[in-house]
Design a protein around this motif. Structure first.
Motif, PDB file in Angstrom:
ATOM      1  N   LEU A   1      -0.105  17.049  -6.231  1.00  0.00           N
ATOM      2  CA  LEU A   1       1.007  17.465  -7.085  1.00  0.00           C
ATOM      3  C   LEU A   1       1.276  16.441  -8.182  1.00  0.00           C
ATOM      4  N   LYS A   2       0.484  15.393  -8.262  1.00  0.00           N
ATOM      5  CA  LYS A   2       0.717  14.333  -9.238  1.00  0.00           C
ATOM      6  C   LYS A   2      -0.225  14.482 -10.432  1.00  0.00           C
ATOM      7  N   GLY A   3       0.108  13.759 -11.517  1.00  0.00           N
ATOM      8  CA  GLY A   3      -0.595  13.912 -12.778  1.00  0.00           C
ATOM      9  C   GLY A   3      -1.881  13.124 -12.863  1.00  0.00           C
ATOM     10  N   PRO A   4      -2.628  13.324 -13.956  1.00  0.00           N
ATOM     11  CA  PRO A   4      -3.921  12.630 -14.124  1.00  0.00           C
ATOM     12  C   PRO A   4      -3.776  11.118 -14.242  1.00  0.00           C
ATOM     13  N   GLU A   5      -2.634  10.633 -14.778  1.00  0.00           N
ATOM     14  CA  GLU A   5      -2.453   9.192 -14.903  1.00  0.00           C
ATOM     15  C   GLU A   5      -2.399   8.534 -13.521  1.00  0.00           C
ATOM     16  N   TYR A   6      -1.691   9.172 -12.592  1.00  0.00           N
ATOM     17  CA  TYR A   6      -1.640   8.667 -11.217  1.00  0.00           C
ATOM     18  C   TYR A   6      -3.034   8.663 -10.602  1.00  0.00           C
ATOM     19  N   VAL A   7      -3.758   9.741 -10.774  1.00  0.00           N
ATOM     20  CA  VAL A   7      -5.103   9.837 -10.187  1.00  0.00           C
ATOM     21  C   VAL A   7      -6.007   8.757 -10.779  1.00  0.00           C
ATOM     22  N   ALA A   8      -5.943   8.581 -12.106  1.00  0.00           N
ATOM     23  CA  ALA A   8      -6.809   7.595 -12.756  1.00  0.00           C
ATOM     24  C   ALA A   8      -6.521   6.185 -12.254  1.00  0.00           C
ATOM     25  N   LEU A   9      -5.256   5.811 -12.186  1.00  0.00           N
ATOM     26  CA  LEU A   9      -4.900   4.450 -11.796  1.00  0.00           C
ATOM     27  C   LEU A   9      -5.247   4.168 -10.345  1.00  0.00           C
ATOM     28  N   THR A  10      -4.867   5.072  -9.435  1.00  0.00           N
ATOM     29  CA  THR A  10      -5.116   4.814  -8.015  1.00  0.00           C
ATOM     30  C   THR A  10      -6.604   4.853  -7.697  1.00  0.00           C
ATOM     31  N   ALA A  11      -7.335   5.805  -8.271  1.00  0.00           N
ATOM     32  CA  ALA A  11      -8.774   5.880  -8.007  1.00  0.00           C
ATOM     33  C   ALA A  11      -9.483   4.641  -8.536  1.00  0.00           C
ATOM     34  N   GLN A  12      -9.088   4.172  -9.699  1.00  0.00           N
ATOM     35  CA  GLN A  12      -9.701   2.969 -10.258  1.00  0.00           C
ATOM     36  C   GLN A  12      -9.437   1.762  -9.363  1.00  0.00           C
ATOM     37  N   ALA A  13      -8.201   1.629  -8.862  1.00  0.00           N
ATOM     38  CA  ALA A  13      -7.849   0.491  -8.013  1.00  0.00           C
ATOM     39  C   ALA A  13      -8.632   0.514  -6.704  1.00  0.00           C
ATOM     40  N   TYR A  14      -8.750   1.695  -6.078  1.00  0.00           N
ATOM     41  CA  TYR A  14      -9.439   1.780  -4.791  1.00  0.00           C
ATOM     42  C   TYR A  14     -10.951   1.723  -4.961  1.00  0.00           C
ATOM     43  N   ARG A  15     -11.472   2.193  -6.110  1.00  0.00           N
ATOM     44  CA  ARG A  15     -12.906   2.039  -6.365  1.00  0.00           C
ATOM     45  C   ARG A  15     -13.277   0.566  -6.363  1.00  0.00           C
ATOM     46  N   LYS A  16     -12.473  -0.218  -7.065  1.00  0.00           N
ATOM     47  CA  LYS A  16     -12.731  -1.661  -7.147  1.00  0.00           C
ATOM     48  C   LYS A  16     -12.611  -2.308  -5.770  1.00  0.00           C
ATOM     49  N   ALA A  17     -11.571  -1.932  -5.011  1.00  0.00           N
ATOM     50  CA  ALA A  17     -11.352  -2.543  -3.699  1.00  0.00           C
ATOM     51  C   ALA A  17     -12.482  -2.207  -2.730  1.00  0.00           C
ATOM     52  N   ILE A  18     -12.933  -0.962  -2.737  1.00  0.00           N
ATOM     53  CA  ILE A  18     -14.013  -0.562  -1.829  1.00  0.00           C
ATOM     54  C   ILE A  18     -15.300  -1.303  -2.170  1.00  0.00           C
ATOM     55  N   ASP A  19     -15.623  -1.391  -3.458  1.00  0.00           N
ATOM     56  CA  ASP A  19     -16.842  -2.083  -3.866  1.00  0.00           C
ATOM     57  C   ASP A  19     -16.782  -3.560  -3.500  1.00  0.00           C
ATOM     58  N   GLN A  20     -15.612  -4.175  -3.680  1.00  0.00           N
ATOM     59  CA  GLN A  20     -15.474  -5.585  -3.307  1.00  0.00           C
ATOM     60  C   GLN A  20     -15.611  -5.774  -1.805  1.00  0.00           C
ATOM     61  N   ALA A  21     -14.945  -4.932  -1.040  1.00  0.00           N
ATOM     62  CA  ALA A  21     -15.009  -5.057   0.416  1.00  0.00           C
ATOM     63  C   ALA A  21     -16.425  -4.832   0.923  1.00  0.00           C
ATOM     64  N   TRP A  22     -17.117  -3.865   0.340  1.00  0.00           N
ATOM     65  CA  TRP A  22     -18.486  -3.573   0.779  1.00  0.00           C
ATOM     66  C   TRP A  22     -19.419  -4.740   0.495  1.00  0.00           C
ATOM     67  N   ALA A  23     -19.137  -5.458  -0.601  1.00  0.00           N
ATOM     68  CA  ALA A  23     -19.965  -6.609  -0.967  1.00  0.00           C
ATOM     69  C   ALA A  23     -19.559  -7.863  -0.200  1.00  0.00           C
ATOM     70  N   GLY A  24     -18.543  -7.735   0.663  1.00  0.00           N
ATOM     71  CA  GLY A  24     -18.093  -8.884   1.426  1.00  0.00           C
ATOM     72  C   GLY A  24     -17.160  -9.790   0.662  1.00  0.00           C
ATOM     73  N   LEU A  25     -16.627  -9.326  -0.460  1.00  0.00           N
ATOM     74  CA  LEU A  25     -15.722 -10.119  -1.278  1.00  0.00           C
ATOM     75  C   LEU A  25     -14.273  -9.836  -0.878  1.00  0.00           C
ATOM     76  N   PRO A  26     -13.386 -10.784  -1.093  1.00  0.00           N
ATOM     77  CA  PRO A  26     -11.975 -10.526  -0.780  1.00  0.00           C
ATOM     78  C   PRO A  26     -11.374  -9.511  -1.748  1.00  0.00           C
ATOM     79  N   VAL A  27     -10.446  -8.717  -1.239  1.00  0.00           N
ATOM     80  CA  VAL A  27      -9.716  -7.760  -2.073  1.00  0.00           C
ATOM     81  C   VAL A  27      -8.359  -8.369  -2.408  1.00  0.00           C
ATOM     82  N   GLU A  28      -8.095  -8.502  -3.683  1.00  0.00           N
ATOM     83  CA  GLU A  28      -6.854  -9.100  -4.130  1.00  0.00           C
ATOM     84  C   GLU A  28      -6.070  -8.110  -4.974  1.00  0.00           C
ATOM     85  N   LEU A  29      -4.761  -8.248  -4.965  1.00  0.00           N
ATOM     86  CA  LEU A  29      -3.888  -7.364  -5.732  1.00  0.00           C
ATOM     87  C   LEU A  29      -2.928  -8.227  -6.536  1.00  0.00           C
ATOM     88  N   SER A  30      -3.100  -8.216  -7.839  1.00  0.00           N
ATOM     89  CA  SER A  30      -2.235  -9.019  -8.689  1.00  0.00           C
ATOM     90  C   SER A  30      -0.845  -8.412  -8.766  1.00  0.00           C
TER      91      SER A  30
END
Length: 845
Positions: A254-283
């Motif tokens: 029920l949410k807009g494209p801006e929400y989808v873009a931001l959350t998907a981008q954030a979790y894409r980065k986190a998943i790739d970092q975690a898979w590579a064994g890197l720490p996941v950080e949130l500024s």
């Protein structure tokens, strides 16, 4: 260190085309979306079935998967409409369907045997056993309930891996329902709109007063006692990756494209970092942006276990954005605010007095005048804010940040839809030998290809890095983009452009083939070829829908109606014994008192049926084992996991269960004949119909399922919410779970009073879960004759806080109506005069 195996998928919501394209642009692996009917978000834009081919072609061009949600309960009369829809979904190349209804699972298996099925979170999967139940029906992935902790998820994953179970999907971001999905009847009870039918009315987001032992408990600004904050699991992604979760899901159709873009981008980065064994950080800035785009406040939900003080704040039920400060005073033209973060002209603000049910003042900032370092005077457009209603101490929220929205719109509308995975290419060679390309995407093995012709000395322009970037970077229609080229060539060399294109295509084909072997989506080329040829992805078979049957003839002396009573206190059990109720269901808060009550029932020559918890998680085996140890005549089975356990051939206590009647409860959500027969075939002696059914639909079900094995609850308080969140702990203690709350549920009666003045009782069960019951009793008195004529013989009265005297009033009257001594209408009129807070037809209407 990078993980082994397959990187988990990122699944994003798509309420329409803009959200779908935002998910692609932001790096999601798949999207889930609904069609114009049979999905749990009826208010979303959704897609027409006729659009499916186009939608799937767009997704497959981007090497993404598309999952269709068929995650509502389906009534018998709707099954003929469901069958052709399943065929259309299969024909369009949909990668999986997300399903709640067990009957629909069976129908898909018959119509399109190769179409993958994912069990929706509405199926209430909370244990490995419930996941295996779904797998036995043909489900390949289960979406776990959002109430599970990281430890519980890991335990489930370990069991399933050892037993060859289905894949696991978990929610990592978005709104949290206070009730277990699939177990919420608030919309049904209070508005005739079922959450299990995609029509959630969000009664959990309404204000309530807390009554403790009949007295109002003052809770300050906390009025929204059932409104959880939103889930954010970004920092827990590494643990979820290690636990073996296969897919991470973002809520928000029920949410807009801006929400989808931001959350998907954030979790894409986190998943790739975690898979590579890197720490996941949130500024701080990233978390602020996530709050700004949509949140009611962000928490890890239940991932860290029960944290009742944190989960529900109760101040407001809707999106607030980011808190920017507090009001100091008002001036003739503006508002002086002590800021915690900067505010700029154009920002949308709201002034929060902890009364969100009233009209709140707010508007767009016209000008900011700095008074000192953090103190500013904010001014708004003329007449936009009524300054007289703004008070010192009001919280100030930024509900809209135009600059952030603009940035997110640019991301959501980006044309780089298919270029998602960065590639690094090493180019090697020398004169007289073929050119070699070594291509690598992050955290995966290098792919190498060799040219068909030898390199030659360059007469004019050689293979400079810029030229190679240009030619090898032509990756449109693939999931890749060229990040860098490393050149290791001996001398100035020439190579034909056609041969460079050949090497590029071969390298991409190898990458995509490797992904396909690992279980990734079809490559864009394969998907497009399949669509052009109109080749079905799965065979489609004409289903054999069940035929209705006529009711069995009534033989009173052999098949008279049975009326049972479910009791929640020892006093109610004693009254039921005095009344001679043949079968007494016992549903207690704790273990204490169960054994003497069972013994008292059996000593009176009556049957005792113990109600098991509706939710069973890992490490709660002791609960149901204790219940079996009491040796009742029957067990009320309320979860798929317990049904799976008790009916498995290898079950260690099978001899103990053999003499015991297993009765499926309403929480198994049987609303059609296919589901009912599926559950009965698993070993149930009887099955209680779902509260989602009206009286007319119960009569329909009796034509498609064995009517004499159906049980109807004809008098009860509808269980509107069933929650992991504990109202007792949150508002009557300072504790976070049963080890620190002091167990106020054992000493106090609690009710939630709504805006109409009705007080809805709250009861805790032996697993510390709460059920909020409707204040008014629901009665099926007027339908008793029709139910019996349809062949139904089993009926139940369920009590909550009723006194023994009230039971002594209820039971004989229903008994008389079932035996034909009074009419159902007469019983209804009598109950209207005598039942506290009145009665309602409720969901039976």
């Amino acid at each position: 260190m990078a993980q082994a195996g397959r990187i988990p998928e990122l699944l994003a919501p798509a309420g329409g085309y803009p959200q779908l394209r935002a998910a692609v642009a932001a790096g999601a692996d798949a999207v889930y979306f609904g069609l114009s009917e049979f999905n749990a978000r009826a208010r979303a834009v959704n897609f027409a079935p006729e659009e499916l081919l186009e939608v799937m072609a767009e997704l497959h061009r981007a090497a993404m998967q598309g999952f269709v949600t068929l995650n509502t309960l389906i009534f018998d009369r709707e099954l003929p409409r469901m069958a052709p829809l399943i065929a259309r979904i299969a024909e369009a190349g949909v990668d999986a369907v997300i399903v709640q209804d067990l009957g629909v699972v069976q129908l898909i298996r018959e119509i399109a045997p190769d179409l993958p099925i994912h069990a929706s979170t509405q199926m209430t999967i909370t244990s490995a056993e419930s996941a295996l139940f779904a797998q036995d029906l043909g489900v390949s992935r289960v979406v776990l309930a959002r109430e599970l902790s990281l430890k519980e998820i890991e335990q489930i994953a370990q069991v399933l891996q050892a037993r060859g179970g289905p894949e696991l999907e978990v929610f990592v971001h978005g709104a949290l329902c206070v009730s277990y999905s699939g177990q919420c009847f608030s919309s049904e009870g209070w508005g005739g709109r079922s959450a299990n039918r995609g029509e959630c009315a969000q009664a959990c987001r309404l204000p309530y007063e807390l009554l403790c032992d009949g007295e109002v408990r003052e809770l300050g600004p906390s009025q929204y006692l059932l409104s959880p904050q939103d889930l954010m699991a970004l920092l827990h992604i590494p643990e979820l990756v290690r636990s073996g979760v296969n897919c991470f899901k973002i809520e928000g159709r029920l949410k807009g494209p801006e929400y989808v873009a931001l959350t998907a981008q954030a979790y894409r980065k986190a998943i790739d970092q975690a898979w590579a064994g890197l720490p996941v950080e949130l500024s701080v800035e990233a978390e602020r942006d996530i709050n700004q785009v949509f949140s009611r406040g962000l928490t890890p939900g239940f991932l860290e276990g029960a944290r009742h003080q944190r989960l529900v704040q109760g101040r407001a039920p809707r999106h607030r954005g980011v808190k920017v400060g507090e009001v100091i005073k008002t001036t003739e033209r503006g508002v002086v605010v002590q800021l915690s973060i900067p505010v700029k002209p154009g920002d949308g603000l709201v002034f929060d007095q902890a009364q969100p049910q009233d009209r709140e003042e707010g508007g767009r900032v016209y000008a900011c005048y700095e008074l000192n370092r953090d103190l500013v005077e904010l001014r708004f457009g003329k007449g936009e804010v009524n300054l007289r209603r703004v008070q010192p101490g009001d919280w100030v929220w930024r509900t809209d940040d135009p600059q952030l929205q603009k940035r997110l719109r640019q991301l959501a509308e980006s044309e780089q839809t298919a270029q998602r995975i960065p590639l690094t290419v090493k180019v090697q060679g020398q004169e007289g030998e073929p050119l070699q390309l070594h291509v690598q995407e992050p955290n995966r093995p290098t792919v190498s290809v060799v040219g068909r012709v030898p390199l030659q000395a360059a007469r004019q322009h050689g293979l400079a890095s810029e030229r190679l970037m240009l030619e090898l970077g032509k990756l449109g229609g693939t999931p890749y983009w060229l990040q860098a080229v490393e050149v290791e060539l001996v001398g100035e060399l020439f190579y034909p452009l056609s041969e460079l294109a050949y090497l590029r295509r071969e390298a991409i084909a190898k990458l995509l083939d490797h992904h396909q072997v690992q279980g990734y989506a079809l490559s864009p080329r394969e998907a497009l070829n399949r669509l052009r040829q109109v080749v079905l992805t799965t065979p489609v078979i004409e289903p054999v829908l069940p035929e209705p049957t006529a009711p069995e003839p009534i033989v009173p002396e052999l098949k008279g109606p049975e009326l049972t009573v479910l009791c929640r206190t020892p006093q109610q059990v004693e009254a039921a014994i005095e009344l001679g109720v043949p079968t007494i269901y016992i549903d207690y808060l704790d273990f204490y008192g169960l054994k003497p009550s069972v013994q008292a029932v059996q000593a009176a020559g009556l049957k005792a049926v113990i109600a098991a918890p509706r939710i069973l998680k890992p490490n709660e085996e002791r609960l149901w084992r204790f219940l079996l140890g009491l040796e009742p005549e029957g067990l009320l089975v309320r979860s798929l996991g317990l049904l799976q356990t008790l009916t498995e051939p290898s079950f260690a206590l099978s001899d103990q269960v053999a003499h015991m009647a297993l009765i499926g409860d309403f929480s198994l959500n049987a609303v059609n004949g296919i589901t009912a027969k599926t559950l009965l075939a698993k070993g149930l002696q009887a099955l209680t119909v779902s509260h989602d059914l009206s009286a007319k639909q119960i009569l329909d079900l009796a034509r498609y399922a064995p009517a004499q094995q159906l049980e109807v609850i004809v008098h009860h308080h509808l269980p509107v919410f069933h929650t992991e969140h504990c109202v007792f702990a949150r508002f009557l203690s300072t504790g976070d779970d049963f080890t620190t709350c002091g167990r106020p549920c054992e000493r106090h009666q609690v009710e939630l009073r709504d805006r109409t003045g009705l007080a809805h009782p709250v009861v805790a069960d032996m697993g510390c879960r709460n059920t909020v019951f409707h204040a008014q009793a629901q009665s099926g008195a007027e339908h008793l004759a029709a139910f019996q004529h349809a062949g139904i013989r089993r009926f139940r009265i369920e009590l909550v806080h009723e006194t023994p005297e009230q039971l002594c009033n209820l039971y004989p009257r229903y008994r008389e109506a079932l035996e034909g001594q009074v009419s159902g209408r007469e019983l209804w009129q009598s109950l209207r005069q005598s039942v506290p807070q009145g009665i309602t037809r409720g969901s039976l209407a």
